[in-house]
Design a protein around this motif. Structure first.
Motif, PDB file in Angstrom:
ATOM      1  N   THR A   1       0.816  -1.216   0.000  1.00 25.80           N
ATOM      2  CA  THR A   1       0.000   0.000   0.000  1.00 25.80           C
ATOM      3  C   THR A   1       0.847   1.264   0.000  1.00 25.80           C
ATOM      4  O   THR A   1       0.317   2.362   0.061  1.00 25.80           O
ATOM      5  N   ARG A   2       2.161   1.101  -0.051  1.00 29.74           N
ATOM      6  CA  ARG A   2       3.029   2.276   0.018  1.00 29.74           C
ATOM      7  C   ARG A   2       2.905   3.165  -1.209  1.00 29.74           C
ATOM      8  O   ARG A   2       3.056   4.369  -1.123  1.00 29.74           O
ATOM      9  N   ALA A   3       2.635   2.574  -2.376  1.00 23.68           N
ATOM     10  CA  ALA A   3       2.588   3.385  -3.591  1.00 23.68           C
ATOM     11  C   ALA A   3       1.667   2.745  -4.619  1.00 23.68           C
ATOM     12  O   ALA A   3       1.595   1.522  -4.728  1.00 23.68           O
ATOM     13  N   VAL A   4       0.980   3.597  -5.358  1.00 25.08           N
ATOM     14  CA  VAL A   4       0.163   3.124  -6.477  1.00 25.08           C
ATOM     15  C   VAL A   4       1.096   2.888  -7.654  1.00 25.08           C
ATOM     16  O   VAL A   4       1.978   3.696  -7.917  1.00 25.08           O
TER      17      VAL A   4
ATOM     18  N   VAL B   1       2.957   3.062 -11.018  1.00 27.39           N
ATOM     19  CA  VAL B   1       3.078   4.195 -11.936  1.00 27.39           C
ATOM     20  C   VAL B   1       2.152   4.030 -13.125  1.00 27.39           C
ATOM     21  O   VAL B   1       1.538   4.994 -13.599  1.00 27.39           O
TER      22      VAL B   1
ATOM     23  N   LEU C   1      -1.367   5.375 -12.564  1.00 31.39           N
ATOM     24  CA  LEU C   1      -1.484   6.832 -12.538  1.00 31.39           C
ATOM     25  C   LEU C   1      -1.499   7.400 -13.955  1.00 31.39           C
ATOM     26  O   LEU C   1      -2.323   8.253 -14.291  1.00 31.39           O
TER      27      LEU C   1
ATOM     28  N   GLY D   1       5.250  -1.310 -13.021  1.00 32.75           N
ATOM     29  CA  GLY D   1       4.264  -1.835 -12.081  1.00 32.75           C
ATOM     30  C   GLY D   1       3.188  -2.669 -12.739  1.00 32.75           C
ATOM     31  O   GLY D   1       2.343  -3.244 -12.047  1.00 32.75           O
TER      32      GLY D   1
END
Length: 375
Positions: free
Chosen positions: A37-40, A42, A45, A291
């Protein structure tokens, strides 16, 4: 092709102390979802950005096609030779056929051969819609003319594009069989051609770093765009009347070419697409696709996201690096050159107190809803 330094996919094991066994209250089962959950990713986005941009473009184009301004622009009284009209019809056919050929080469055949959209195909699909930003330099002030003897239905601005400022902009005769297929054919071809030249340069000078590579991309794309546009301007297809003469080639002539156009559109706009296409990792993925392998989607879903991610990047870059800075240059233009015929001006010089001047130093910028500017 080996990936440049710093562009390899992130697949190293995280050895940060915050996830080490020295943290007694954090089990492995807890650490994994917290890390996830630290980052969506790329790619998500950029794909969302692509969907938003495409939705806006379809909204504007839909309002234009279904609105009252979807009508041909009257060329006015100035005559034009039958030979030039025949040449224009030839150009419309040839450019459209060229776009179809490029679509087959970059999109259709590779898709059939590999069973999926390739990197070239994704770039082509994004480039095919770049025509949307073609007239955006006119957003604040008129700086672009088109020849209304081409097949046209006005332009997708006044009454369609929210907040459009320049008056009589709907009279710009966007030549739909020149700009749309022209962008479709040339934008991607320019980007891929410059990438090919760059690979040749890399073979000759393998020590080139990332910054040198980016510099060559900008220089190459700006040069190619400048050469193409100078040729097109001499054909009376379009004109750049609103230019700063100190940074303009052939300044004061009806075929003048502002260098900021070549740098912003070619060097930075097309260059950003070429850079994205060139810098790929060992999986053939661009940085906007990072990702994608971590997402739990089928291959169709992943292809969909990758396509929209590339689309989003290309159009956000064009808007940021071309559309936005061009407003400053348009508003700072010097007086228009003399000698433009009615089929290039097309009634768009409606500035000044009496609504009969072209924009320039000391000329009043009217509101688009001023009574004297109704069309």
């Amino acid at each position: 092709m080996p990936a440049p330094s710093g562009l390899q996919p992130e697949n190293r094991v995280n050895t940060s102390p915050s996830f080490s066994t020295h943290a007694p209250d954090l089990t492995r089962a807890q650490a994994v979802p917290l890390a996830a959950t630290r980052a969506v990713p790329v790619v998500l986005l950029w794909a969302i950005a692509g969907m938003v941009v495409l939705a806006f473009q379809l909204y504007v184009l839909g309002k234009w096609v279904t609105g009252p301004n979807f009508v041909p622009t009257d060329p006015g009284p100035d005559p034009i030779s039958n030979g030039k009209l025949m040449y224009f019809r030839f150009l419309e056919i040839a450019i459209t056929l060229g776009a179809v050929a490029c679509m087959i080469k970059w999109l259709v055949l590779p898709w059939i051969r590999e069973g999926r959209m390739t990197a070239d195909g994704r770039l082509f699909a994004a480039g095919a819609m770049i025509f949307f930003w073609d007239m955006s330099m006119n957003y604040s002030s008129t700086a672009l003319f088109y020849n209304s003897h081409f097949i046209n239905y006005g332009a997708w601005n006044l009454g369609s594009w929210p907040g459009w400022m320049s008056p009589a902009a709907n009279l710009l005769p966007e030549p739909i069989f020149v700009t749309i297929p022209g962008y479709t054919a040339l934008v991607t071809t320019q980007a891929i051609f410059v990438c090919w030249l760059l690979r040749k340069a890399k073979d000759r000078w393998p020590q080139m770093g990332v910054l040198s590579t980016l510099g060559l991309i900008v220089l190459g794309c700006a040069t190619v765009d400048t050469l193409i546009e100078i040729a097109l301007l001499r054909m009376d297809i379009y004109a750049y009347p609103g230019a700063i003469r100190s940074i303009t080639l052939f300044a004061g002539e009806t075929y003048q070419f502002p260098l900021n156009e070549g740098i912003l559109f070619g060097g930075l706009g097309v260059g950003s697409m070429a850079a994205l296409h060139y810098f790929r990792d060992d999986k053939g993925q661009t940085f906007v696709e990072r990702g994608i392998d971590k997402l739990r989607y089928g291959q169709t879903g992943k292809q969909f996201l990758r396509g929209f991610a590339v689309f989003g990047y290309c159009h956000v870059m064009f808007f940021t690096l071309y559309t936005v800075p061009m407003q400053w240059f348009s508003l700072k233009s010097d007086p228009y050159p003399e000698g433009y015929p009615s089929y290039l001006v097309n009634g768009m010089c409606v500035y000044g107190i009496n609504g009969d001047q072209c924009p320039g130093p000391g000329v009043m910028m009217p509101r688009i809803d001023a009574p004297s500017l109704e069309h």
